[in-house]
Scaffold this motif. Structure first.
Motif, short mmCIF file in Angstrom:
data_model
loop_
_atom_site.label_atom_id
_atom_site.label_comp_id
_atom_site.label_asym_id
_atom_site.label_seq_id
_atom_site.Cartn_x
_atom_site.Cartn_y
_atom_site.Cartn_z
N LEU A 61 0.77 -1.31 -0.28
CA LEU A 61 -0.35 -0.35 -0.09
C LEU A 61 0.98 1.49 -0.28
CD1 LEU A 61 -3.23 -1.19 2.56
CD2 LEU A 61 -3.59 -0.54 0.09
N THR A 62 2.08 1.03 0.98
CA THR A 62 2.39 2.86 0.72
C THR A 62 3.95 2.65 -0.08
OG1 THR A 62 4.15 1.57 1.97
CG2 THR A 62 2.63 2.85 3.76
N LYS A 63 4.25 1.23 -1.01
CA LYS A 63 4.61 1.37 -2.07
C LYS A 63 3.94 1.86 -2.90
CE LYS A 63 7.61 -0.59 -5.32
NZ LYS A 63 7.60 0.64 -6.75
N THR A 64 2.81 1.46 -2.79
CA THR A 64 1.63 1.74 -4.54
C THR A 64 1.43 3.64 -4.15
OG1 THR A 64 1.27 -0.39 -4.28
CG2 THR A 64 -0.34 1.29 -5.24
N LEU A 65 1.13 3.49 -2.82
CA LEU A 65 0.75 5.66 -2.62
C LEU A 65 2.42 6.75 -3.00
CD1 LEU A 65 -1.14 8.03 -1.09
CD2 LEU A 65 0.02 7.11 0.95
N SER A 66 2.85 6.49 -2.65
CA SER A 66 4.71 6.68 -3.11
C SER A 66 5.04 6.49 -4.21
CB SER A 66 5.58 5.68 -2.13
OG SER A 66 6.67 6.79 -2.29
N ASP A 67 4.30 5.91 -5.30
CA ASP A 67 4.68 5.85 -6.36
C ASP A 67 3.67 6.34 -6.88
OD1 ASP A 67 6.96 3.66 -6.46
OD2 ASP A 67 5.45 1.99 -7.50
N GLU A 68 2.39 6.55 -6.81
CA GLU A 68 1.01 7.58 -6.93
C GLU A 68 1.88 9.35 -6.68
OE1 GLU A 68 -2.77 6.73 -5.97
OE2 GLU A 68 -2.16 4.73 -6.18
N THR A 97 -9.77 8.15 -1.48
CA THR A 97 -10.05 6.80 -2.22
C THR A 97 -10.95 5.49 -1.43
OG1 THR A 97 -8.05 4.73 -2.35
CG2 THR A 97 -8.00 5.42 -0.24
N GLU A 98 -11.23 3.85 -2.29
CA GLU A 98 -12.05 3.10 -2.25
C GLU A 98 -11.33 2.33 -1.93
OE1 GLU A 98 -14.48 4.71 -3.32
OE2 GLU A 98 -13.85 5.32 -4.56
N ASN A 99 -10.24 2.25 -0.88
CA ASN A 99 -8.59 1.42 -0.49
C ASN A 99 -8.82 1.23 0.47
OD1 ASN A 99 -8.57 -0.03 -3.17
ND2 ASN A 99 -6.65 0.75 -3.27
N GLY A 100 -9.89 2.94 1.46
CA GLY A 100 -10.00 2.74 2.45
C GLY A 100 -9.15 4.08 3.61
N GLY A 101 -8.16 4.61 2.66
CA GLY A 101 -7.68 5.94 3.04
C GLY A 101 -6.01 5.94 2.59
N CYS A 102 -5.18 6.76 3.79
CA CYS A 102 -4.23 6.74 4.00
C CYS A 102 -3.59 4.82 5.28
CB CYS A 102 -3.90 8.04 4.81
SG CYS A 102 -2.05 7.88 5.12
N GLU A 164 -2.34 14.76 7.58
CA GLU A 164 -3.14 13.66 8.51
C GLU A 164 -4.58 13.65 8.72
OE1 GLU A 164 -2.30 10.17 7.88
OE2 GLU A 164 -1.06 10.94 5.98
N GLY A 165 -4.47 14.69 9.87
CA GLY A 165 -5.04 14.69 10.95
C GLY A 165 -6.12 15.77 9.34
N ALA A 166 -5.87 16.31 8.91
CA ALA A 166 -7.04 16.32 7.91
C ALA A 166 -7.88 14.94 7.46
CB ALA A 166 -7.14 17.41 7.01
N ILE A 167 -6.90 14.04 7.10
CA ILE A 167 -7.30 13.18 6.20
C ILE A 167 -8.92 12.05 7.30
CG2 ILE A 167 -6.69 10.86 5.20
CD1 ILE A 167 -4.87 12.35 4.02
N LEU A 168 -8.10 11.80 8.91
CA LEU A 168 -8.57 11.61 8.97
C LEU A 168 -10.24 12.53 9.75
CD1 LEU A 168 -8.83 9.57 12.16
CD2 LEU A 168 -7.58 11.50 12.91
N ILE A 169 -10.04 13.98 10.23
CA ILE A 169 -12.15 14.44 10.78
C ILE A 169 -12.02 14.56 8.90
CG2 ILE A 169 -12.45 16.94 10.55
CD1 ILE A 169 -10.08 16.86 11.99
N SER A 170 -11.38 13.96 7.78
CA SER A 170 -12.71 14.02 6.85
C SER A 170 -13.32 13.46 6.45
CB SER A 170 -11.66 14.65 5.48
OG SER A 170 -11.55 15.29 5.47
N LYS A 171 -12.77 11.45 7.10
CA LYS A 171 -13.22 10.41 6.58
C LYS A 171 -14.52 10.72 7.94
CE LYS A 171 -11.14 6.91 4.94
NZ LYS A 171 -11.56 6.55 3.52
#
Length: 195
Positions: A61-68, A97-102, A164-171
């Motif tokens: 997951l982190t490699k895919t994220l980093s590549d994107e 993301t449909e994969n559940g976020g960060c 990261e905080g914004a991702i959490l609150i947004s989700k």
């Protein structure tokens, strides 16, 4: 890739979004069996344990994220544009993301007290992501886009933590309001430090 390597990769690709959405404790091997259509023996023939599969899923997951992210950032030439591309990536893609976020946020939250190995890998990922930001700012120092007073390490920590905080609150709130505000604040600070 050998057939065994392809099977192993297939299992990781199917398991990763499940771990990211349901968590380590919330994901059962039955969930993975259902997603892969493999028997339990097929899973344990490729992974010694659920923990090993979880770790490999996090790495994937982190490699895919980093590549994107690299694809978005590398398409830009100036340091400011690279930072903006990174912020746009987070705003437009990551928390939706449909994969559940960060995965850093998801795995880190669960593993901080329960899984030292995953916690270590999450820490390494945080360092890599923050280093990407600070390296872009240093590039801006070298090209004269940013003054040396624009502290690369401090801003990288601030930017990463705010996102990261914004991702959490947004989700949790199912709203992009916090993410938009954070992105706008960070872009304004970058603009203020641009020459």
């Amino acid at each position: 890739m050998t057939k065994a390597e392809r099977t192993r990769q297939f299992i990781i690709e199917k398991a990763a979004p499940i771990f990211n959405q349901k968590g380590i404790a919330g994901t059962s091997m039955s969930d993975i069996m259902e997603a892969t259509k493999l028997a339990k023996g097929g899973l344990y023939g490729n992974f010694e344990s659920k923990e090993e599969l979880c770790l490999e899923s996090f790495k994937y997951l982190t490699k895919t994220l980093s590549d994107e992210i690299n694809k978005s950032v590398d398409a830009k030439t100036t340091a400011k544009d690279k930072l903006f591309a990174l912020l746009d990536f987070y705003e437009n893609r990551l928390f939706k993301t449909e994969n559940g976020g960060c995965p850093i946020l998801n795995f880190g939250t669960e593993a901080d007290d329960t899984n030292p190995l995953i916690k270590q890998k999450v820490n390494e990922s945080i360092d890599r992501f923050q280093n990407r930001i600070s390296n872009i700012i240093r590039m801006g120092h070298e090209t004269g886009e940013f003054p040396k007073t624009f502290d690369a390490v401090t801003f990288a920590i601030k930017m990463f933590a705010m996102i990261e905080g914004a991702i959490l609150i947004s989700k949790v709130q199912n709203s992009s309001k916090h993410m938009h505000i954070v992105i706008d604040m960070l872009k304004a600070e970058i603009e203020q430090n641009s020459k």
